[in-house]
Design a protein around this motif. Structure first.
Motif, mmCIF file in Angstrom:
data_model
loop_
_atom_site.group_PDB
_atom_site.id
_atom_site.type_symbol
_atom_site.label_atom_id
_atom_site.label_comp_id
_atom_site.label_asym_id
_atom_site.label_seq_id
_atom_site.Cartn_x
_atom_site.Cartn_y
_atom_site.Cartn_z
ATOM 1 N N ARG A 28 9.970 -0.488 -10.984
ATOM 2 C CA ARG A 28 8.616 0.051 -11.082
ATOM 3 C C ARG A 28 7.813 -0.687 -12.151
ATOM 4 O O ARG A 28 6.652 -1.061 -11.949
ATOM 5 N N GLY A 32 4.671 -3.266 -11.437
ATOM 6 C CA GLY A 32 3.383 -3.008 -12.081
ATOM 7 C C GLY A 32 2.858 -4.239 -12.800
ATOM 8 O O GLY A 32 1.667 -4.582 -12.686
ATOM 9 N N VAL A 35 1.650 -6.751 -10.176
ATOM 10 C CA VAL A 35 0.350 -6.373 -9.610
ATOM 11 C C VAL A 35 -0.763 -6.709 -10.601
ATOM 12 O O VAL A 35 -1.804 -7.251 -10.229
ATOM 13 N N TYR A 45 -3.400 -1.717 -10.827
ATOM 14 C CA TYR A 45 -2.198 -1.457 -11.615
ATOM 15 C C TYR A 45 -1.971 0.041 -11.783
ATOM 16 O O TYR A 45 -0.877 0.551 -11.558
ATOM 17 N N MET A 48 -1.008 1.676 -8.472
ATOM 18 C CA MET A 48 0.382 1.397 -8.106
ATOM 19 C C MET A 48 1.332 2.296 -8.890
ATOM 20 O O MET A 48 2.256 2.884 -8.325
ATOM 21 N N GLN A 90 8.198 -1.471 -1.013
ATOM 22 C CA GLN A 90 7.307 -2.025 -2.025
ATOM 23 C C GLN A 90 7.458 -3.523 -2.168
ATOM 24 O O GLN A 90 6.488 -4.216 -2.450
#
Length: 91
Positions: A28, A32, A35, A45, A48, A90
């Motif tokens: 995760r 982030g 992104v 960001y 997400m 993802q």
């Protein structure tokens, strides 16, 4: 002997869940950062991260009371499968 083997299994499952939790958090975080670097947009960001954490928040509201009634082994397997699938989606 039977108590010792049950304790060993408990610690093995606990350690496995801990590693899974750390791995999900790192994924995760890394996603982030990716992104943010690719888009340069803090809104993307934040969105997400929001949608990565939202299912955990909503799921914990409902599953807390239901877990006590369901087979914990099956629930753990389904939970880990859903987490794995969401990571694949993802990526």
């Amino acid at each position: 002997m039977a108590v010792f083997s049950g304790t060993r299994a408990f610690y093995a499952i606990t350690f496995g869940q801990f590693v899974s939790l750390i791995g999900s958090g790192m994924t995760r975080f890394g996603l982030g950062i990716w992104v943010l670097r690719e888009t340069g947009d803090t809104t993307a960001y934040t969105a997400m991260l929001f949608f990565a954490i939202l299912p955990m928040g909503l799921g914990s509201i409902f599953t807390g009371t239901l877990i006590d009634r369901w087979n914990r082994r099956i629930v753990m397997l389904i939970g880990n499968a859903v987490a794995s699938l969401s990571t694949l989606v993802q990526a």
